[in-house]
Scaffold this active site. Structure first.
Site, PDB file in Angstrom:
ATOM      1  N   HIS A  13       3.776  -2.540   3.216  1.00  0.00           N
ATOM      2  CA  HIS A  13       3.709  -0.767   2.692  1.00  0.00           C
ATOM      3  C   HIS A  13       5.074  -0.771   1.845  1.00  0.00           C
ATOM      4  O   HIS A  13       6.195  -1.061   2.393  1.00  0.00           O
ATOM      5  CB  HIS A  13       3.576   0.007   3.802  1.00  0.00           C
ATOM      6  CG  HIS A  13       2.159  -0.161   4.470  1.00  0.00           C
ATOM      7  ND1 HIS A  13       2.060  -0.977   5.327  1.00  0.00           N
ATOM      8  CD2 HIS A  13       1.206   0.719   4.271  1.00  0.00           C
ATOM      9  CE1 HIS A  13       0.951  -0.699   5.827  1.00  0.00           C
ATOM     10  NE2 HIS A  13       0.064   0.528   5.079  1.00  0.00           N
ATOM     11  N   ASP A  54       0.893  -1.175  -0.075  1.00  0.00           N
ATOM     12  CA  ASP A  54      -0.056  -0.096   0.046  1.00  0.00           C
ATOM     13  C   ASP A  54       0.752   1.458   0.010  1.00  0.00           C
ATOM     14  O   ASP A  54       1.927   1.445   0.371  1.00  0.00           O
ATOM     15  CB  ASP A  54      -0.809   0.028   1.305  1.00  0.00           C
ATOM     16  CG  ASP A  54      -1.855  -1.087   1.092  1.00  0.00           C
ATOM     17  OD1 ASP A  54      -2.159  -1.676   0.384  1.00  0.00           O
ATOM     18  OD2 ASP A  54      -3.037  -0.804   2.088  1.00  0.00           O
TER      19      ASP A  54
END
Ligand code: NI
Length: 481
Positions: A434, A289
């Site tokens: 992430h 992400d």
């Protein structure tokens, strides 16, 4: 380099020679001409021929012949390579001579009928597709039509490279190398395509099909780049019909199996073959992400490539706007793109219009940078309410959350990331990471090795969701309407 254009109209030349012969001998032989009525009738042919430039290196020669009891029309491609022209010429001559022999056989009937509407007709029609500057795909179709009987159709197909002056074989078009791991799937696809295209013939064909699959050098192929056409003579398939079978298959289905050299000539990149997942298999989807990030994302891509692993990237529109080339690299590496909104706002606090704008802006940036649309969306913080669901439903973007949280943003520690994932991973898991923290990239080789050792295969979110209702997948909300 251009070769001089030479019209290879040997039937035409033959006719001209014949014409000159008859004309020259006419006076001398006048008294015996009636002995050759039949012969002279086949020679009394009115011929029209003209040539038309269709492509820089390809002309079409149009020849129409009208004889007393038959008509012929030939559209013949003429290219800048004599050897290729020769192949075309010989095929046409064979077909034309076969026609003329049959006309001779029924000549008396034709004379007796004396009906122009019943004249046998022979034609060659050509379809040409230019594939690139030097590459052409040709389909020549011969039809001989004797009205009530003996209608016969055949095809000559040539995919030619006028740069290398080659006629490409099936092995030049498709990757048929013995070490291609896609070969069984490719043959399976050809097999299925033939079956689908010849309904009702399944049983008779089966052994013939096996033969065809082991002899790709006999395949006749033509393509307009949207479809690939395969041609089989009825006896090749052991089918009781007169017409050859011309079957069209979608290039989209076959693109995975193209010879990389051929794909390169077309300027195409062969996408990674998505193999359907085994419902009993062990799969996880890695998701990254908040990127793309200038230094972390390239590292993540490298490591994923080393492990032959696919992942899904939930990109922020604002990051894609800054790093469109990185977004493109992610897409080109075969990973899946997801939408994580434009500015990472907490969506339930926004109005429907604002939610829509947050999504649409990032979708537009992703599409502009990569040429692809995101397949799914992940709301920032996993925050969803009825308004969010309503907007994504309209946009047909399934909402995808996660079942394994690496907490990489919090720990920023290789061992902690590894421990969090490995202690909670399960088949069907969607793992949250992430690609904006260097420690996440640091942890990735270790994590991937452990997942592999535990028997997991890394796939994209969409692949995982295609497994449907298999237990343990998700969480997600695939929005149906
Ligand atoms: Ni986020």
């Amino acid at each position: 380099m251009k070769l001089r254009y030479t019209p290879p109209l040997s039937p035409y030349r033959k006719f001209m020679l014949g014409f000159l012969f008859v004309f020259g001998m006419g006076i001398l032989m006048f008294g015996v001409t009636h002995l050759y009525i039949q012969h002279s009738q086949t020679v009394q042919v009115h011929v029209e021929a003209k040539s038309e430039k269709v492509y820089p290196d390809l002309d079409i020669s149009r020849i129409n012949k009208k004889a007393n009891h038959y008509t012929i029309s030939i559209n013949q491609p003429v290219v800048t390579d004599e050897a290729i022209n020769q192949v075309i010429q010989e095929w046409i001559e064979t077909k034309e001579n076969n026609f003329l022999n049959q006309v001779d056989e029924i000549h008396e009937t034709l004379v007796a009928q004396d009906d122009e509407h019943l004249y046998p007709h022979f034609s060659i029609r050509t379809q040409i597709k230019q594939l690139n500057e030097d590459l052409y795909s040709l389909e020549l179709r011969s039809d001989q039509n004797f009205h009530q009987a003996n209608t016969e159709t055949d095809y000559l197909t040539l995919i030619i490279d006028l740069n290398t002056k080659e006629i490409l074989s099936a092995a030049d078009i498709f990757d048929l190398s013995a070490d291609s791991k896609h070969l069984p799937a490719f043959y399976e696809l050809v097999h299925e395509s033939i079956q689908v295209n010849t309904p009702g013939h399944l049983f008779a064909m089966d052994t013939k099909l096996e033969e065809i699959l082991t002899q790709p050098e006999t395949w006749r192929l033509h393509t307009d780049l949207t479809q690939i056409y395969f041609y089989f003579a009825p006896d090749e398939l052991d089918i009781d019909q007169a017409e050859p079978i011309k079957m069209a298959v979608d290039m989209a289905d076959f693109i995975y199996y193209l010879n990389p050299v051929f794909a390169g000539k077309l300027g195409w990149e062969i996408p990674k073959k998505i193999v359907p997942l085994d419902p009993a298999g062990k799969y996880v989807a890695l998701t990254f992400d908040d990127g793309p990030h200038e230094s972390v994302t390239p590292r993540v891509l490298d490591i994923l490539a080393q492990h032959d692993a696919l992942a899904t990237f939930y990109m922020l529109g604002s990051q894609v706007e800054h790093y469109p080339d990185l977004a493109k690299q992610v897409a080109e590496a075969g990973h899946e793109l997801g939408d994580h909104t434009m500015q990472h706002k907490y969506l339930p606090k926004l109005s429907r219009d604002q939610i829509d704008a947050e999504l649409q802006k990032s979708i537009d940036h992703i599409q502009q940078a990569t040429g692809q649309l995101p397949q799914t969306m992940r709301p920032p913080y996993g925050a969803i309410d009825a308004d969010v669901e309503a907007v994504v439903t309209v946009k047909d973007l399934p909402i995808v959350l996660w079942s394994v949280d690496s907490l990489d943003w919090k720990s920023r520690n290789v061992d902690a990331i590894h421990r969090m994932v490995m202690s909670t991973v399960h088949p069907g898991a969607i793992i949250l990471l992430h690609d904006i923290h260097e420690t996440t990239a640091d942890a990735l080789p270790y994590l991937l090795t452990s997942l592999e050792q535990a028997g997991y295969e890394m796939v994209t979110v969409s692949q995982l969701l295609e497994l449907g209702e298999v237990e343990g997948i998700g969480p997600h909300r695939a929005i149906d309407y």
